[in-house]
Scaffold this motif. Structure first.
Motif, short mmCIF file in Angstrom:
data_model
loop_
_atom_site.label_atom_id
_atom_site.label_comp_id
_atom_site.label_asym_id
_atom_site.label_seq_id
_atom_site.Cartn_x
_atom_site.Cartn_y
_atom_site.Cartn_z
N PRO A 1 2.90 -46.17 23.81
CA PRO A 1 1.70 -45.38 24.11
C PRO A 1 1.41 -44.30 23.08
O PRO A 1 0.25 -43.94 22.86
CB PRO A 1 1.99 -44.78 25.49
N GLN A 2 2.44 -43.77 22.43
CA GLN A 2 2.17 -42.71 21.44
C GLN A 2 2.05 -43.24 20.01
O GLN A 2 1.89 -42.46 19.07
CB GLN A 2 3.28 -41.66 21.50
N GLY A 3 2.18 -44.52 19.88
CA GLY A 3 2.02 -45.13 18.55
C GLY A 3 3.18 -44.87 17.60
O GLY A 3 3.07 -45.06 16.39
N LEU A 4 4.33 -44.47 18.17
CA LEU A 4 5.49 -44.16 17.31
C LEU A 4 6.00 -45.40 16.59
O LEU A 4 6.31 -45.37 15.40
CB LEU A 4 6.65 -43.59 18.16
N TYR A 5 6.09 -46.47 17.34
CA TYR A 5 6.62 -47.71 16.77
C TYR A 5 5.67 -48.23 15.69
O TYR A 5 6.08 -48.61 14.59
CB TYR A 5 6.80 -48.73 17.90
N ILE A 6 4.40 -48.25 16.01
CA ILE A 6 3.43 -48.77 15.04
C ILE A 6 3.44 -47.93 13.77
O ILE A 6 3.47 -48.47 12.65
CB ILE A 6 2.02 -48.84 15.68
N ARG A 7 3.47 -46.63 13.91
CA ARG A 7 3.45 -45.80 12.69
C ARG A 7 4.71 -45.98 11.86
O ARG A 7 4.70 -45.89 10.65
CB ARG A 7 3.25 -44.33 13.06
N ARG A 8 5.82 -46.28 12.56
CA ARG A 8 7.07 -46.48 11.80
C ARG A 8 6.97 -47.72 10.91
O ARG A 8 7.39 -47.71 9.77
CB ARG A 8 8.22 -46.62 12.79
N TRP A 9 6.42 -48.80 11.47
CA TRP A 9 6.43 -50.07 10.72
C TRP A 9 5.14 -50.33 9.96
O TRP A 9 5.11 -51.18 9.06
CB TRP A 9 6.73 -51.23 11.68
N VAL A 10 4.07 -49.65 10.36
CA VAL A 10 2.79 -49.84 9.65
C VAL A 10 2.30 -48.45 9.22
O VAL A 10 1.31 -47.94 9.73
CB VAL A 10 1.75 -50.53 10.57
N PRO A 11 3.00 -47.85 8.26
CA PRO A 11 2.67 -46.46 7.92
C PRO A 11 1.26 -46.31 7.34
O PRO A 11 0.69 -45.23 7.39
CB PRO A 11 3.74 -46.08 6.88
N GLU A 12 0.70 -47.40 6.81
CA GLU A 12 -0.63 -47.28 6.19
C GLU A 12 -1.76 -47.39 7.22
O GLU A 12 -2.93 -47.39 6.85
CB GLU A 12 -0.79 -48.34 5.09
N ILE A 13 -1.39 -47.43 8.51
CA ILE A 13 -2.43 -47.56 9.54
C ILE A 13 -3.43 -46.39 9.43
O ILE A 13 -3.04 -45.27 9.17
CB ILE A 13 -1.81 -47.63 10.96
N GLY A 14 -4.69 -46.72 9.61
CA GLY A 14 -5.72 -45.68 9.56
C GLY A 14 -6.20 -45.38 8.14
O GLY A 14 -7.11 -44.58 7.96
N THR A 15 -5.61 -46.04 7.15
CA THR A 15 -6.08 -45.82 5.77
C THR A 15 -6.80 -47.09 5.29
O THR A 15 -6.70 -48.15 5.93
CB THR A 15 -4.89 -45.55 4.80
N ALA A 16 -7.45 -46.97 4.14
CA ALA A 16 -8.18 -48.12 3.59
C ALA A 16 -7.22 -49.25 3.19
O ALA A 16 -7.63 -50.39 2.99
CB ALA A 16 -9.00 -47.68 2.38
N ALA A 17 -5.92 -48.91 3.06
CA ALA A 17 -4.94 -49.92 2.65
C ALA A 17 -4.64 -50.91 3.77
O ALA A 17 -4.04 -51.98 3.52
CB ALA A 17 -3.65 -49.22 2.22
N TYR A 18 -4.97 -50.56 5.02
CA TYR A 18 -4.63 -51.46 6.14
C TYR A 18 -5.77 -52.47 6.36
O TYR A 18 -6.94 -52.09 6.44
CB TYR A 18 -4.39 -50.66 7.43
N PRO A 19 -5.44 -53.79 6.46
CA PRO A 19 -6.52 -54.80 6.54
C PRO A 19 -7.32 -54.71 7.85
O PRO A 19 -6.82 -54.25 8.86
CB PRO A 19 -5.75 -56.12 6.47
N ARG A 20 -8.54 -55.20 7.79
CA ARG A 20 -9.36 -55.32 9.00
C ARG A 20 -8.84 -56.53 9.78
O ARG A 20 -8.23 -57.43 9.21
CB ARG A 20 -10.83 -55.55 8.62
N PRO A 21 -9.07 -56.58 11.11
CA PRO A 21 -8.59 -57.74 11.91
C PRO A 21 -9.07 -59.06 11.31
O PRO A 21 -10.24 -59.18 10.96
CB PRO A 21 -9.22 -57.50 13.28
N ILE A 22 -8.16 -60.01 11.20
CA ILE A 22 -8.55 -61.26 10.53
C ILE A 22 -9.34 -62.20 11.44
O ILE A 22 -9.91 -63.17 10.98
CB ILE A 22 -7.34 -62.02 9.94
N VAL A 23 -9.33 -61.92 12.76
CA VAL A 23 -10.20 -62.70 13.67
C VAL A 23 -10.85 -61.75 14.67
O VAL A 23 -10.36 -60.65 14.92
CB VAL A 23 -9.41 -63.78 14.47
#
Ligand SMILES: Cc1cc2nc3c(=O)[nH]c(=O)nc-3n(C[C@H](O)[C@H](O)[C@H](O)COP(=O)(O)OP(=O)(O)OC[C@H]3O[C@@H](n4cnc5c(N)ncnc54)[C@H](O)[C@@H]3O)c2cc1C
Length: 502
Positions: A419-441
């Motif tokens: 719920p706090q996005g801790l796991y996601i930020r750990r493994w996908v540190p570029e989340i929320g930046t232009a470096a993170y891809p848009r959903p592929i579907v």
């Protein structure tokens, strides 16, 4: 049973045995070792087979873990007077050359429920033994039953095996003269690359330490901790790779767990451990499916879904490589999916729910046939166990014909489990930046199309007739009774993993 085996063994004057270690790299509760103990000369053997190294499921991590286990086993057997040879090559050729150095009359091993290449190899080994007059004895080590006629009563047989006494301690051998153990090869010597990250410790002592720490307290929060990738790595037992490589027997895990449940005054711990104990049976339940129907590693269980997705060998199209690659690399633009894939690639382990979500995403959102994603995951999972793996791949892809379709929403899983996005930020540190891809579907469109196709198909007469036959052959039985119309199809959401029993 053991006294019968031992009296037979004592009669075998002049007999010499080879004990072939495969996915049973331990000393304790090892029936082939116990059988060989009373013979005139005994030798242990591990064979690193090119068919394994070259198979699409094999990863250097698996080999590294195996080598670690073998090194410890070699020392433990040496302390009991038994030499463990490590040879590289196809098993029949290894046997042929070894027989020139050591004239063995018996070959002992555990039964194996493995991929197709291991079955073909076993046929070749059986042929060789017949031609040479060597007696090959294979003994069960899990709850899997060879040549099972019916699933009815299977759970009772599982309990009987698991509650039976351990194989007698194999503690003193008459060694075969003349043959010295040589060093266990390194990954480099096998022509494999060095590992990018350290592996968990292999071997029998690490297996028991892992189990003991779980039964001693880690298991208290098992039922709560198992679903979230934030808590599961500590809260689950982490015994799976040890079971796969056989550094501990399923019987020992079962008996130690039951003993702990009975002895502990800690009710929370007992509750957690009961949840764990029931999953041990699933291990063998799923392996039994591959034993009964080896084709499930490459062919849909429900043939009525053949041709549905590209890449199944029936559909004329090819699998969508771009989608597959984005999924494998953890850059689908769905943060929970990408985080899980990256954790898995980095560590070799992921909890059940997140494994299921990864496969559901590949199967429904990306509409990929399960075989190629399954091979990729097999290489990532240190605990790769073909019978469990291919059954689960098919269940989570909706190709068994009998299970409720379970389509995981990555966004819901993120809300519920992180719920706090801790796991996601750990493994996908570029989340929320232009470096993170848009959903592929587009999730909504993709899932609606997948449901349309699969639910439409399940309504057909052919699919429903086939489902009854599949349930009869592979389905779990409640109370050991044959399946009835009410058990034929599960419609209710079951607790973590339980609806996964097909
Ligand atoms: C797509 C997919 C592929 C899988 N592939 C494998 C595999 O190759 N090898 C493997 O061991 N498990 C596999 N599993 C099952 C499960 O995810 C792992 O057994 C578990 O995550 C291993 O961690 P653990 O030992 O800490 O499990 P715990 O939760 O502590 O469970 C203890 C043991 O029970 C057994 N077990 C638990 N859950 C299941 C299950 N759903 N099905 C069968 N046995 C179970 C395993 O032997 C496990 O080691 C797969 C699940 C999915 C969804």
């Amino acid at each position: 049973m053991w006294s019968r085996i031992q009296s037979r063994a004592r009669d075998m004057t002049g007999a010499a045995a080879l004990v072939w270690f495969k996915r049973d790299l331990r000393v304790r509760d090892h029936a082939p070792l116990a059988e060989a103990m009373h013979l005139e000369g005994t030798l242990g053997l591990v064979v690193i087979e090119p068919q394994w190294l070259e198979s699409p499921e094999c990863d250097p991590r698996h080999v590294g873990f195996l080598l670690d286990c073998v090194a410890q086993l070699q020392r433990d057997l040496a302390a009991r007077g038994l030499t463990l040879l490590v040879r590289t090559g196809a098993m029949p050729q290894v046997l042929e050359s070894l027989r020139r150095e050591f004239s063995f009359t018996h070959l002992f091993s555990h039964e194996e429920t493995g991929p197709g290449w291991s079955y073909t190899r076993d046929l070749a080994v059986a042929d060789w033994c017949r031609s040479q007059g060597v007696q090959w004895t294979e003994l069960p080590q899990t709850g899997v039953v060879r040549r099972l006629r019916s699933r009815t009563g299977w759970a009772g047989r599982w309990a009987q095996r698991m509650n039976a006494p351990e194989a007698p301690a194999a503690d003193a051998f008459k060694a075969a003269p003349g043959l010295q153990a040589c060093a266990v090869p390194t990954l480099r010597e096998l022509g494999l690359p060095a590992l990018a990250a350290p592996l968990p410790a292999g071997g029998e002592r690490a297996a028991w330490a892992t189990l003991d720490s779980f039964l001693g307290g880690r298991g208290r929060d098992y039922r709560r901790a198992m679903s979230s990738p934030l808590t599961a790595a500590e809260g689950c037992s982490r015994i799976s790779a040890h079971l796969t490589f056989g550094t501990i027997s399923m019987r020992c895990v079962h008996q130690a767990t039951e003993a702990r449940i009975a002895a502990t005054p800690d009710r929370s711990l007992a509750y957690g451990l009961r949840g764990f104990a029931s999953r041990l049976r699933w291990h063998c339940h799923f392996m039994q499916k591959l034993e009964d129907e080896p084709a499930i590693e490459w062919r849909n269980v429900a043939r009525s879904v053949d041709g549905l997705r590209a890449g199944d060998g029936v559909h004329e199209g090819a699998i969508d490589r771009e989608r597959l690659q984005a999924w494998c690399e953890g850059r689908t633009g769905f943060p929970m999916v990408d985080a899980c894939m990256r954790q898995l690639r980095a560590t070799g382990w992921l909890n059940f729910r997140m494994r299921a979500m990864l496969v559901s995403f590949a199967a429904y959102h990306l509409w990929l046939h399960w075989r190629e994603p399954g091979l990729f995951l097999a290489r990532q999972f240190l605990d790769f166990e073909p019978g469990i793996h291919w059954s689960q791949m098919q269940m989570q892809s909706g190709t068994t014909g009998i299970n409720t379709l379970r389509i995981y929403s990555p966004a819901k899983q993120a809300r519920d489990q992180d719920p706090q996005g801790l796991y996601i930020r750990r493994w996908v540190p570029e989340i929320g930046t232009a470096a993170y891809p848009r959903p592929i579907v587009d999730e909504r469109t993709a899932v609606a199309a997948a449901k349309d196709q699969l639910y439409g198909l399940r309504k057909t007469h052919a699919a429903q007739t086939e489902a009854s036959a599949i349930q009869h052959k592979h389905g779990s039985r409640k109370s050991g009774l044959p399946p009835t119309a009410t058990t034929k199809r599960r419609t209710r959401a079951a607790p973590e993993g339980q609806g996964q029993l097909f």
